[in-house]
Design a protein around this motif. Sequence first.
Motif, PDB file in Angstrom:
ATOM      1  N   LEU A  78      48.940  45.380  46.312  1.00 16.15           N
ATOM      2  CA  LEU A  78      48.055  44.800  46.436  1.00 16.15           C
ATOM      3  C   LEU A  78      46.213  45.700  46.136  1.00 16.15           C
ATOM      4  O   LEU A  78      46.885  46.696  46.988  1.00 16.15           O
ATOM      5  N   LEU A  79      46.276  45.432  45.476  1.00 17.38           N
ATOM      6  CA  LEU A  79      44.763  46.135  44.786  1.00 17.38           C
ATOM      7  C   LEU A  79      43.353  46.125  45.036  1.00 17.38           C
ATOM      8  O   LEU A  79      42.910  44.698  45.909  1.00 17.38           O
ATOM      9  N   THR A  80      42.831  47.029  46.017  1.00 20.58           N
ATOM     10  CA  THR A  80      41.663  46.965  47.341  1.00 20.58           C
ATOM     11  C   THR A  80      40.547  47.455  46.212  1.00 20.58           C
ATOM     12  O   THR A  80      40.607  48.953  46.398  1.00 20.58           O
ATOM     13  N   GLY A  81      39.575  47.367  47.275  1.00 19.69           N
ATOM     14  CA  GLY A  81      38.317  48.363  46.612  1.00 19.69           C
ATOM     15  C   GLY A  81      36.855  47.615  46.420  1.00 19.69           C
ATOM     16  O   GLY A  81      35.803  48.172  46.402  1.00 19.69           O
ATOM     17  N   ASN A  82      36.785  46.378  46.203  1.00 14.78           N
ATOM     18  CA  ASN A  82      35.622  45.893  46.228  1.00 14.78           C
ATOM     19  C   ASN A  82      35.360  44.871  47.253  1.00 14.78           C
ATOM     20  O   ASN A  82      35.967  45.231  48.358  1.00 14.78           O
ATOM     21  N   THR A  83      34.027  45.068  47.693  1.00 11.68           N
ATOM     22  CA  THR A  83      33.682  44.813  49.107  1.00 11.68           C
ATOM     23  C   THR A  83      33.539  42.848  49.506  1.00 11.68           C
ATOM     24  O   THR A  83      33.298  42.458  50.372  1.00 11.68           O
ATOM     25  N   LYS A  84      33.285  42.819  48.098  1.00  6.57           N
ATOM     26  CA  LYS A  84      33.100  41.642  48.333  1.00  6.57           C
ATOM     27  C   LYS A  84      34.306  40.601  47.605  1.00  6.57           C
ATOM     28  O   LYS A  84      35.167  41.045  47.363  1.00  6.57           O
ATOM     29  N   ARG A  85      34.162  39.583  47.469  1.00  6.66           N
ATOM     30  CA  ARG A  85      35.309  38.787  46.742  1.00  6.66           C
ATOM     31  C   ARG A  85      35.575  38.925  45.232  1.00  6.66           C
ATOM     32  O   ARG A  85      34.115  39.136  44.631  1.00  6.66           O
ATOM     33  N   VAL A  86      36.726  38.551  44.739  1.00  7.68           N
ATOM     34  CA  VAL A  86      37.244  39.485  42.814  1.00  7.68           C
ATOM     35  C   VAL A  86      36.807  37.915  42.841  1.00  7.68           C
ATOM     36  O   VAL A  86      37.224  37.064  42.911  1.00  7.68           O
ATOM     37  N   THR A  87      36.250  38.046  41.667  1.00  5.91           N
ATOM     38  CA  THR A  87      35.736  36.615  41.173  1.00  5.91           C
ATOM     39  C   THR A  87      36.905  36.086  40.006  1.00  5.91           C
ATOM     40  O   THR A  87      37.040  34.680  39.652  1.00  5.91           O
ATOM     41  N   ALA A  88      37.070  37.207  39.078  1.00  5.78           N
ATOM     42  CA  ALA A  88      37.750  36.597  37.792  1.00  5.78           C
ATOM     43  C   ALA A  88      38.474  37.839  37.461  1.00  5.78           C
ATOM     44  O   ALA A  88      37.615  39.455  37.989  1.00  5.78           O
ATOM     45  N   ILE A  89      39.469  37.878  36.237  1.00  4.59           N
ATOM     46  CA  ILE A  89      40.444  38.817  36.095  1.00  4.59           C
ATOM     47  C   ILE A  89      40.752  38.518  34.958  1.00  4.59           C
ATOM     48  O   ILE A  89      40.703  37.384  34.151  1.00  4.59           O
ATOM     49  N   ASP A  90      41.025  39.536  34.041  1.00  3.85           N
ATOM     50  CA  ASP A  90      41.298  39.471  32.614  1.00  3.85           C
ATOM     51  C   ASP A  90      42.423  41.021  32.035  1.00  3.85           C
ATOM     52  O   ASP A  90      42.348  41.632  32.338  1.00  3.85           O
ATOM     53  N   PHE A  91      43.300  40.686  30.428  1.00  4.53           N
ATOM     54  CA  PHE A  91      43.891  42.004  30.316  1.00  4.53           C
ATOM     55  C   PHE A  91      43.256  41.621  29.223  1.00  4.53           C
ATOM     56  O   PHE A  91      43.787  40.667  28.240  1.00  4.53           O
ATOM     57  N   PRO A  92      43.432  42.798  28.249  1.00  4.56           N
ATOM     58  CA  PRO A  92      44.130  43.127  26.826  1.00  4.56           C
ATOM     59  C   PRO A  92      45.211  42.477  26.146  1.00  4.56           C
ATOM     60  O   PRO A  92      46.202  42.597  26.967  1.00  4.56           O
ATOM     61  N   THR A  93      44.983  42.521  24.773  1.00  3.67           N
ATOM     62  CA  THR A  93      46.744  42.138  24.550  1.00  3.67           C
ATOM     63  C   THR A  93      47.772  43.620  25.073  1.00  3.67           C
ATOM     64  O   THR A  93      48.967  42.577  24.976  1.00  3.67           O
ATOM     65  N   ASP A  94      47.817  44.456  25.073  1.00  2.00           N
ATOM     66  CA  ASP A  94      48.397  45.617  25.228  1.00  2.00           C
ATOM     67  C   ASP A  94      49.023  45.450  26.786  1.00  2.00           C
ATOM     68  O   ASP A  94      49.639  46.489  27.180  1.00  2.00           O
ATOM     69  N   GLY A  95      48.186  45.108  27.348  1.00  2.00           N
ATOM     70  CA  GLY A  95      48.192  44.582  29.182  1.00  2.00           C
ATOM     71  C   GLY A  95      47.438  46.300  29.717  1.00  2.00           C
ATOM     72  O   GLY A  95      48.860  46.798  30.975  1.00  2.00           O
TER      73      GLY A  95
END
Length: 579
Positions: A78-95
């Motif tokens: 579980l990755l935490t650090g934001n103080t509010k909702r995480v709305t979207a995520i993405d990866f580059p091609t090599d991850g």
Amino acid sequence: MKITKFLLLIWLFASTLFCLNLFAQDYNRWQLPEGAKLRIGKGELNDIKFTPDGNRVAVATDIGIWIYDAHTRRELALLTGNTKRVTAIDFPTDGSFLVSCSLDRTVRLWNIDTGEQTAVFAGHRGSIGSIAVSPDGKTVVSGGTYDTTIILWDVATGNQIKRHSKYWDNLFRRLKIYLDRSITMPDSNAIEALAFSPDGKIFASGHRDGTLRLWEAQTGRKLSTVGDHKSTGIDGLAFSSDGKKLVSCTRTQEILLHTFQNGKHESRHFHYVPFPQDLVFSPDGNDLFGIGYLGGDTIGRQPYIHKWNVNTGGLLMSTPTPDTYQIKSLAISPDGSTLLSGGWGDTIVSWNPVTLEHSIFTTGHGTVGKTLQFSPDGKILNTISGKDKLKFLDTETGAEISAPQQKRYSTKQKSKTSQRRISAEYIKERTAIRIFDIETGTDMYHITGHKDIIWRYSFSPDRETLATTSKDMTIRLWEVSTGKELLMIPTYSSYTTAITFSPDGKTLAGGGVYDRAQKSLNLIRVWEVPGGRILKTIAGHTEGVNALRFSPDGRTLASCSGDGTILLWDWEEISQSDK
């Protein structure tokens, strides 16, 4: 000797089962806020993405980013650090990293192998609702939901390559929306969706007014504006794997396939479904998947997973989702063997893209409750979750259990007030409270001291004091026998919607309090009663607090939130720590 070996094998087998069960529940204690001892629920889901190698799944939620093993379906981190909702995520091609955006106005980079946050980009003046990273991982684009700003970031330096916040190519469309009194649309230029082309040369932005724009990725220069959508709210964008096709959908009615050949743009419609959302291509580009309804009685009640033929635009299949809650996100594995869906319901569902048969990938990402009540021994917590489902939860593990056998418990009458069996109810559209005698039904008096809606009221354990919390940014204490106001406590928030007394009546907790220093509206504050001195301010939820309840022994404070979690706080430890 044989009996000894047999008993040893049984012991090893039982130990293994115990350890597996212990591990399965261990995630309830990952990354807990200070003072909390257990988390129930994983946070409401906002986005899903596979890693480019297909071995892991990242899930953006209101409390952070969960990483799952795509094959075993086990929680990894579980990755935490934001103080509010995480709305979207993405990866580059090599991850090589994960990028996220949040309502806390930040863009963050993460190493999902170590769980480390490697960079934070700040530049938006409002919440960020969409994010995309170029295939080579050198550039990130973020889109503001409220500040209507597109920012192109250099990943290596964190510098802004280009920033766009004003748009003059859609004035006629914006004027048309303004004149249409049937449409209420704040921030019509807000960015609802972003996507990079597979070669990384361009990116597309979808806006709330229905405008689609194409941008040069290297410089951030606008290339063209596409206004083919007749409806508003572009809620989904996706490029095909060869980059020759782009699909976009609006929130109410349209799915368009865009092709760009020899400098010419053409678009055509896909088969209509109501309220399409979050489109994904199959890796071979032949099929398109999306979320929506079928029409009629299904709208707002039963979401469907839809599958279209890209070449013809025809609808191939439609299958209802197991959950009847709104679906927020779709993701398809790189090899095209698995489709995942998730939203406001409790489950992430795994689909066979060919047949649309499904199984449960994981649970725990739904709404958790709007009421809380401990059993007399404090071992069970019950809550009414979404669609009024009553749940019983083990307070040691957080696991849902079957309904316990009902028992009758008597309470000692401690005061003359409680002996009169006094109760309360909201009146005058929740701007006042009627206090009445239960046995006779006669009014004693009305509480009318608040200047706005009263969110909640709570009696002290001895029934001598009534606490009320209101949209007027105050909590007030009232003497039950007379209706006299005893104390007014400022909350600095219109949404302090939860209050509860400790079992001894000496403390009062309120949820949804604002603190200027912490810049948060989602705090829990505890006051001394009857003086009103602040004892503690507790931070940990990323959305509003819906309900609070002390355990019968007063050692645990339970809070449930719109972020999709219930937190159990060690009040005994918190109250004794430094202020």
